[in-house]
Scaffold this motif. Structure first.
Motif, PDB file in Angstrom:
ATOM      1  N   UNK A  99      51.589 -39.011  32.598  1.00  0.00           N
ATOM      2  CA  UNK A  99      51.337 -40.452  32.439  1.00  0.00           C
ATOM      3  C   UNK A  99      51.028 -40.775  30.982  1.00  0.00           C
ATOM      4  N   UNK A 100      50.263 -39.891  30.334  1.00  0.00           N
ATOM      5  CA  UNK A 100      49.915 -40.074  28.931  1.00  0.00           C
ATOM      6  C   UNK A 100      51.177 -40.125  28.071  1.00  0.00           C
ATOM      7  N   UNK A 101      52.079 -39.214  28.327  1.00  0.00           N
ATOM      8  CA  UNK A 101      53.324 -39.150  27.567  1.00  0.00           C
ATOM      9  C   UNK A 101      54.185 -40.400  27.806  1.00  0.00           C
ATOM     10  N   UNK A 102      54.260 -40.821  29.071  1.00  0.00           N
ATOM     11  CA  UNK A 102      55.053 -42.018  29.412  1.00  0.00           C
ATOM     12  C   UNK A 102      54.465 -43.244  28.709  1.00  0.00           C
ATOM     13  N   UNK A 103      53.138 -43.403  28.773  1.00  0.00           N
ATOM     14  CA  UNK A 103      52.473 -44.546  28.125  1.00  0.00           C
ATOM     15  C   UNK A 103      52.720 -44.526  26.616  1.00  0.00           C
ATOM     16  N   UNK A 104      52.629 -43.360  26.037  1.00  0.00           N
ATOM     17  CA  UNK A 104      52.870 -43.197  24.605  1.00  0.00           C
ATOM     18  C   UNK A 104      54.281 -43.683  24.266  1.00  0.00           C
ATOM     19  N   UNK A 105      55.229 -43.235  25.074  1.00  0.00           N
ATOM     20  CA  UNK A 105      56.637 -43.581  24.867  1.00  0.00           C
ATOM     21  C   UNK A 105      56.886 -45.084  24.996  1.00  0.00           C
ATOM     22  N   UNK A 106      56.116 -45.716  25.889  1.00  0.00           N
ATOM     23  CA  UNK A 106      56.295 -47.151  26.137  1.00  0.00           C
ATOM     24  C   UNK A 106      55.511 -48.026  25.149  1.00  0.00           C
ATOM     25  N   UNK A 107      54.723 -47.385  24.296  1.00  0.00           N
ATOM     26  CA  UNK A 107      53.942 -48.137  23.311  1.00  0.00           C
ATOM     27  C   UNK A 107      52.550 -48.526  23.768  1.00  0.00           C
ATOM     28  N   UNK A 108      52.121 -47.972  24.905  1.00  0.00           N
ATOM     29  CA  UNK A 108      50.746 -48.235  25.383  1.00  0.00           C
ATOM     30  C   UNK A 108      49.829 -47.123  24.855  1.00  0.00           C
ATOM     31  N   UNK A 109      49.488 -47.251  23.587  1.00  0.00           N
ATOM     32  CA  UNK A 109      48.783 -46.164  22.895  1.00  0.00           C
ATOM     33  C   UNK A 109      47.385 -45.869  23.430  1.00  0.00           C
ATOM     34  N   UNK A 110      46.644 -46.934  23.759  1.00  0.00           N
ATOM     35  CA  UNK A 110      45.278 -46.726  24.259  1.00  0.00           C
ATOM     36  C   UNK A 110      45.309 -46.052  25.631  1.00  0.00           C
ATOM     37  N   UNK A 111      46.261 -46.459  26.444  1.00  0.00           N
ATOM     38  CA  UNK A 111      46.401 -45.845  27.771  1.00  0.00           C
ATOM     39  C   UNK A 111      46.855 -44.393  27.652  1.00  0.00           C
ATOM     40  N   UNK A 112      47.685 -44.125  26.658  1.00  0.00           N
ATOM     41  CA  UNK A 112      48.122 -42.739  26.416  1.00  0.00           C
ATOM     42  C   UNK A 112      46.905 -41.862  26.134  1.00  0.00           C
ATOM     43  N   UNK A 113      45.991 -42.356  25.299  1.00  0.00           N
ATOM     44  CA  UNK A 113      44.749 -41.620  25.006  1.00  0.00           C
ATOM     45  C   UNK A 113      43.883 -41.488  26.252  1.00  0.00           C
TER      46      UNK A 113
END
Ligand SMILES: [Fe+2]
Ligand SMILES: [Fe+2]
Length: 174
Positions: free
Chosen positions: A36-50
């Motif tokens: 999920x972290x990787x997917x969020x990162x890829x989608x530009x949801x940086x805070x959620x990625x963290x």
């Protein structure tokens, strides 16, 4: 000699098995959160990625807490094989819905373990898993609060961007 061998473990075999199953569940959770972290990162949801990277680390710690307990009680903890970790998720909201579902499932598993501990009169393990049950209150609370933000803030316009910014600020005071 035989008596000594039997003294090696104070863990009932059924309890050992159910704890090993839970080790696998925690490891699976850790891997899903990392995905999920990787997917969020890829989608530009940086805070959620963290946020999900931290969640992943937490689940790994849960796994190790169970792992060490099994070995400390004289059982044998099994390093789990993790399969079926998705790389893609349907939507930003869907990721948090899956988080809540996963945490509710984990809570149910710990309830089952508690039930088994009582049936087999393993009050030491029963006490040990209380920490996890309390932890689950927090995990479910956080997932629900974040999902509420989707309703309150809404996903239109800069909504998702706004939600992403607030995800890591959700905390449980208890
Ligand atoms: Fe966990
Ligand atoms: Fe969790």
């Amino acid at each position: 000699m035989k008596d000594l061998l039997r003294l090696k473990t104070s863990l009932n075999e059924e309890i050992e098995n159910i704890l090993n199953a839970q080790i696998k569940v925690e490891a699976h959770s850790s891997s899903v959160y990392l995905a999920m972290s990787s997917w969020c990162d890829d989608q530009g949801y940086d805070f959620s990625a963290d946020f999900f990277a931290k969640q992943s680390e937490e689940e790994r710690k849960h796994m190790m807490k169970l792992f060490n307990y099994v070995n400390d009680r004289g059982g044998r903890a099994i390093s789990p094989e993790i399969v079926n970790i998705p790389a893609d998720f349907e939507s930003f909201r869907g990721v948090f819905e899956q988080m809540l579902e996963q945490e509710m499932y984990v809570t149910q598993q710990f309830n089952n373990i508690a039930d088994k501990c009582i049936k087999l009169k393993d009050f030491v393990t029963f006490q040990f898993i209380q920490w996890f049950l309390e932890e689950q209150i927090e995990e479910e609370y956080v997932a629900r609060r974040i999902l509420e933000m989707f309703d309150v803030i809404g996903e239109e316009g800069t909504g998702r961007w706004e939600i992403d910014k607030h995800v890591h600020k959700v905390s449980y005071e208890g």
